[in-house]
Design a protein around this motif. Structure first.
Motif, PDB file in Angstrom:
ATOM      1  N   VAL A 277       0.858  -1.189   0.000  1.00 42.66           N
ATOM      2  CA  VAL A 277       0.000   0.000   0.000  1.00 42.66           C
ATOM      3  C   VAL A 277       0.890   1.234   0.000  1.00 42.66           C
ATOM      4  O   VAL A 277       2.054   1.184   0.395  1.00 42.66           O
ATOM      5  N   ASN A 278       0.315   2.345  -0.446  1.00 44.33           N
ATOM      6  CA  ASN A 278       1.047   3.609  -0.409  1.00 44.33           C
ATOM      7  C   ASN A 278       0.742   4.349   0.894  1.00 44.33           C
ATOM      8  O   ASN A 278       0.115   3.800   1.809  1.00 44.33           O
ATOM      9  N   THR A 279       1.198   5.581   0.983  1.00 47.99           N
ATOM     10  CA  THR A 279       1.009   6.342   2.219  1.00 47.99           C
ATOM     11  C   THR A 279      -0.455   6.701   2.469  1.00 47.99           C
ATOM     12  O   THR A 279      -0.785   7.205   3.549  1.00 47.99           O
ATOM     13  N   ASN A 280      -1.322   6.438   1.485  1.00 42.14           N
ATOM     14  CA  ASN A 280      -2.769   6.633   1.672  1.00 42.14           C
ATOM     15  C   ASN A 280      -3.467   5.354   2.122  1.00 42.14           C
ATOM     16  O   ASN A 280      -4.695   5.320   2.244  1.00 42.14           O
ATOM     17  N   GLY A 281      -2.679   4.278   2.315  1.00 39.99           N
ATOM     18  CA  GLY A 281      -3.259   3.013   2.744  1.00 39.99           C
ATOM     19  C   GLY A 281      -3.897   2.218   1.626  1.00 39.99           C
ATOM     20  O   GLY A 281      -4.635   1.262   1.880  1.00 39.99           O
ATOM     21  N   ARG A 282      -3.628   2.583   0.364  1.00 42.82           N
ATOM     22  CA  ARG A 282      -4.260   1.950  -0.785  1.00 42.82           C
ATOM     23  C   ARG A 282      -3.232   1.174  -1.611  1.00 42.82           C
ATOM     24  O   ARG A 282      -2.088   1.590  -1.752  1.00 42.82           O
ATOM     25  N   ARG A 283      -3.671   0.047  -2.192  1.00 51.52           N
ATOM     26  CA  ARG A 283      -2.832  -0.648  -3.161  1.00 51.52           C
ATOM     27  C   ARG A 283      -2.781   0.174  -4.441  1.00 51.52           C
ATOM     28  O   ARG A 283      -3.682   0.956  -4.738  1.00 51.52           O
ATOM     29  N   PHE A 284      -1.719  -0.042  -5.231  1.00 53.86           N
ATOM     30  CA  PHE A 284      -1.511   0.810  -6.399  1.00 53.86           C
ATOM     31  C   PHE A 284      -0.999   0.052  -7.616  1.00 53.86           C
ATOM     32  O   PHE A 284      -0.715   0.672  -8.656  1.00 53.86           O
ATOM     33  N   SER A 285      -0.861  -1.282  -7.547  1.00 52.83           N
ATOM     34  CA  SER A 285      -0.289  -2.013  -8.676  1.00 52.83           C
ATOM     35  C   SER A 285      -0.527  -3.510  -8.516  1.00 52.83           C
ATOM     36  O   SER A 285      -0.978  -3.970  -7.461  1.00 52.83           O
ATOM     37  N   ASN A 286      -0.171  -4.246  -9.557  1.00 51.84           N
ATOM     38  CA  ASN A 286      -0.141  -5.707  -9.503  1.00 51.84           C
ATOM     39  C   ASN A 286       1.252  -6.118  -9.032  1.00 51.84           C
ATOM     40  O   ASN A 286       2.190  -6.230  -9.823  1.00 51.84           O
ATOM     41  N   GLU A 287       1.387  -6.357  -7.761  1.00 54.82           N
ATOM     42  CA  GLU A 287       2.703  -6.636  -7.177  1.00 54.82           C
ATOM     43  C   GLU A 287       3.286  -7.961  -7.653  1.00 54.82           C
ATOM     44  O   GLU A 287       4.501  -8.173  -7.602  1.00 54.82           O
ATOM     45  N   SER A 288       2.424  -8.867  -8.128  1.00 55.69           N
ATOM     46  CA  SER A 288       2.893 -10.208  -8.478  1.00 55.69           C
ATOM     47  C   SER A 288       3.627 -10.261  -9.815  1.00 55.69           C
ATOM     48  O   SER A 288       4.195 -11.293 -10.170  1.00 55.69           O
ATOM     49  N   LEU A 289       3.623  -9.155 -10.571  1.00 58.48           N
ATOM     50  CA  LEU A 289       4.334  -9.158 -11.853  1.00 58.48           C
ATOM     51  C   LEU A 289       5.832  -9.344 -11.655  1.00 58.48           C
ATOM     52  O   LEU A 289       6.509  -9.939 -12.484  1.00 58.48           O
ATOM     53  N   GLY A 290       6.372  -8.824 -10.581  1.00 62.98           N
ATOM     54  CA  GLY A 290       7.798  -8.978 -10.328  1.00 62.98           C
ATOM     55  C   GLY A 290       8.351  -7.820  -9.537  1.00 62.98           C
ATOM     56  O   GLY A 290       7.855  -6.690  -9.616  1.00 62.98           O
ATOM     57  N   TYR A 291       9.393  -8.109  -8.770  1.00 61.67           N
ATOM     58  CA  TYR A 291       9.957  -7.052  -7.927  1.00 61.67           C
ATOM     59  C   TYR A 291      10.753  -6.025  -8.713  1.00 61.67           C
ATOM     60  O   TYR A 291      10.935  -4.897  -8.261  1.00 61.67           O
ATOM     61  N   SER A 292      11.220  -6.391  -9.923  1.00 60.49           N
ATOM     62  CA  SER A 292      12.024  -5.442 -10.691  1.00 60.49           C
ATOM     63  C   SER A 292      11.181  -4.268 -11.168  1.00 60.49           C
ATOM     64  O   SER A 292      11.491  -3.104 -10.907  1.00 60.49           O
ATOM     65  N   GLU A 293      10.068  -4.567 -11.869  1.00 63.38           N
ATOM     66  CA  GLU A 293       9.212  -3.491 -12.348  1.00 63.38           C
ATOM     67  C   GLU A 293       8.501  -2.757 -11.218  1.00 63.38           C
ATOM     68  O   GLU A 293       8.080  -1.614 -11.368  1.00 63.38           O
ATOM     69  N   GLN A 294       8.396  -3.418 -10.057  1.00 68.12           N
ATOM     70  CA  GLN A 294       7.737  -2.777  -8.923  1.00 68.12           C
ATOM     71  C   GLN A 294       8.550  -1.604  -8.394  1.00 68.12           C
ATOM     72  O   GLN A 294       8.003  -0.708  -7.739  1.00 68.12           O
TER      73      GLN A 294
END
Length: 467
Positions: A277-294
């Motif tokens: 989550v970001n500083t607003n407490g919300r998710r913002f992406s598909n984290e499972s795609l990979g840590y590099s692009e994240q």
């Protein structure tokens, strides 16, 4: 950088195979060249070989190994190559992809059998993009242990490892043949060492802000989590020789570096059912795609900050990694018995964080994909005590570099091999293509170890023909 003419006074000494860089690529190259019968010396700028290898998790992906078979894991080089191609969007050199996939298993088993590295396979969770569990690591699951054991193997083989010996120039001729190198020591003294063949296993360019700004502007100003000596020397020397540079915009990032602690947090915290989550407490992406692009996704959020959220079950898996244990010891891992208490400790909006938890729990129950395309199907719900780490995105190492062939020979702009120059590790173009999203977990150490070994064998063969 320019290539210097051969010194008129000659060289202090000449050694068949010179290796620039004491990371995983350089040490594997030196061991392989020595075993093939060549005289070898390694030059390392630091007081102790560490490099990017020591900053990694030390995991080498390899297919069809006996370590996999012990756990009933079915894998093949062909399946591995397909995973690399898919992750790299088909941009990687097919011949090199097939080569490293085929030689990955033999390379890991060579290190285990010939040099006593006690590998085992990570068998209790999946890495994004891998169709089989094929990540091999040492007991601590750390790059520091990997580089220490490789250095020990070099010492036991009696190979000269010159530390605090920065390579500051190459000597060549009009035919682009390398005749030697110049080393500069901390006191300013310089030596000229001759060679029959040269292996560049020194660095990428992540520590050179100007090259980062030129080739990967989205990471300009990002936290650099690689070795500061990665200044792009190999690429610059290659350019001066007319070598082909390939996929210079490719890199490995990581979207989970504890901040401000500066400790890598394993992506198992996400792949086992956690989220960010970001500083607003919300998710913002598909984290499972990979840590590099994240990495870029996290950097794009407010303050370039995110929070990796997981639970005690996931932490138990993560504790096999020394870095995670160190993060816990340093206080980077926050724990709370409720979502509300976790929000207070993280200074996040409690309502928003609660809604995010509820949404993820619903996705795990329904099996549906979310708006970002991530599926949580089959993943256990998070249970208290909850855990979280404040993280940022970082640039780890670059994936572009000198184009090489199946013998790790450096190619010129017309795809012809240079006479006696080889490259591996950060110096050579990897198999991740031109985008951060092309990086498959472990690609860096895969090409470092496999191409390093191949470079050593190939360089030794040239030397044997010159005898």
């Amino acid at each position: 950088m320019t290539i210097k003419p051969v010194p008129s006074e000659g060289f202090e000494t000449t050694i068949s195979v010179l290796v620039v860089g004491g990371g995983a690529a350089g040490l594997c190259a030196a061991l392989a060249a020595h075993e093939a019968g060549a005289e070898v010396a390694i030059f390392e700028r630091d007081p102790l070989p560490r490099g990017s290898t020591a900053l990694s998790a030390g995991l080498i992906p390899a297919a069809e190994t006996r370590f996999q078979k012990l756990h009933g894991i079915v894998d093949t080089p062909e399946l591995f190559a397909a995973d690399i191609r898919k992750k790299a969007h088909g941009e990687a050199d097919d011949a090199i992809v097939d080569l490293v996939a085929a030689q990955s298993g033999p390379t890991v088993e060579w290190l285990a059998d010939r040099h006593g590295l006690p590998f085992s396979v990570v068998h209790d969770f999946d890495y994004p993009g891998h169709a089989a569990r094929r990540m091999h690591g040492l007991p601590s699951r750390s790059g520091a242990e990997l580089i220490d054991r490789l250095r020990q193997a070099v010492e036991e083989a009696g190979l000269p490892l010159m530390v605090q010996a920065a390579v500051t120039g190459l000597f060549g001729d009009a035919e682009r043949r390398i005749h030697g190198l110049e080393i500069t020591r901390p006191d300013g003294t310089r030596d000229a060492i001759g060679c029959d063949t040269l292996i560049l296993a020194c660095n990428g360019y992540g520590g050179n802000p100007a090259l980062v700004a030129q080739h990967i502007p989205e990471m300009q100003g990002a936290l650099y989590f690689g070795h500061p000596g990665n200044r792009g020397d190999a690429a610059l020397w290659g350019e001066a020789l007319g070598a082909k540079l390939l996929h210079m915009s490719g890199y490995q990032g990581h979207g989970s570096v504890a901040h401000p602690h500066g400790i890598l947090i394993t992506w198992a915290t996400i792949m086992e059912g956690g989220f960010q989550v970001n500083t607003n407490g919300r998710r913002f992406s598909n984290e499972s795609l990979g840590y590099s692009e994240q990495a870029a996704a996290v950097i794009a959020e407010p303050e370039s900050i995110a929070f990796s959220v997981f639970d005690e079950r996931i932490a138990t898996v993560a504790r096999q990694f020394e870095d995670f244990r160190r993060a816990e010891a340093s206080g980077a891992v926050i724990e709370a018995d409720s979502i509300e208490a976790l929000a207070v400790r993280l200074k996040l909006p409690a309502d928003a964080l609660g809604e995010t938890f509820a949404a993820v729990a619903g996705l795990k129950q329904s099996g549906d994909a979310d708006a970002f395309g991530r599926s949580f199907a089959g993943v256990a719900p998070l249970l208290p005590p909850f855990k979280a780490v404040r993280v940022t995105g970082a640039l780890f190492h670059t994936q572009g570099g000198l184009a090489v062939d199946r013998h790790a020979r450096v190619l010129d702009r017309d795809a012809h091999p240079l006479p006696n120059l080889f490259a591996a590790g950060g110096a050579a173009a990897g198999v991740s293509g031109a985008q951060a999203s092309g990086y498959l977990s472990g690609n860096g150490l895969l090409t470092a170890t496999v191409l390093g070994r191949i470079a050593g064998i190939s360089a030794a063969k040239i030397c044997s023909r010159l005898r």
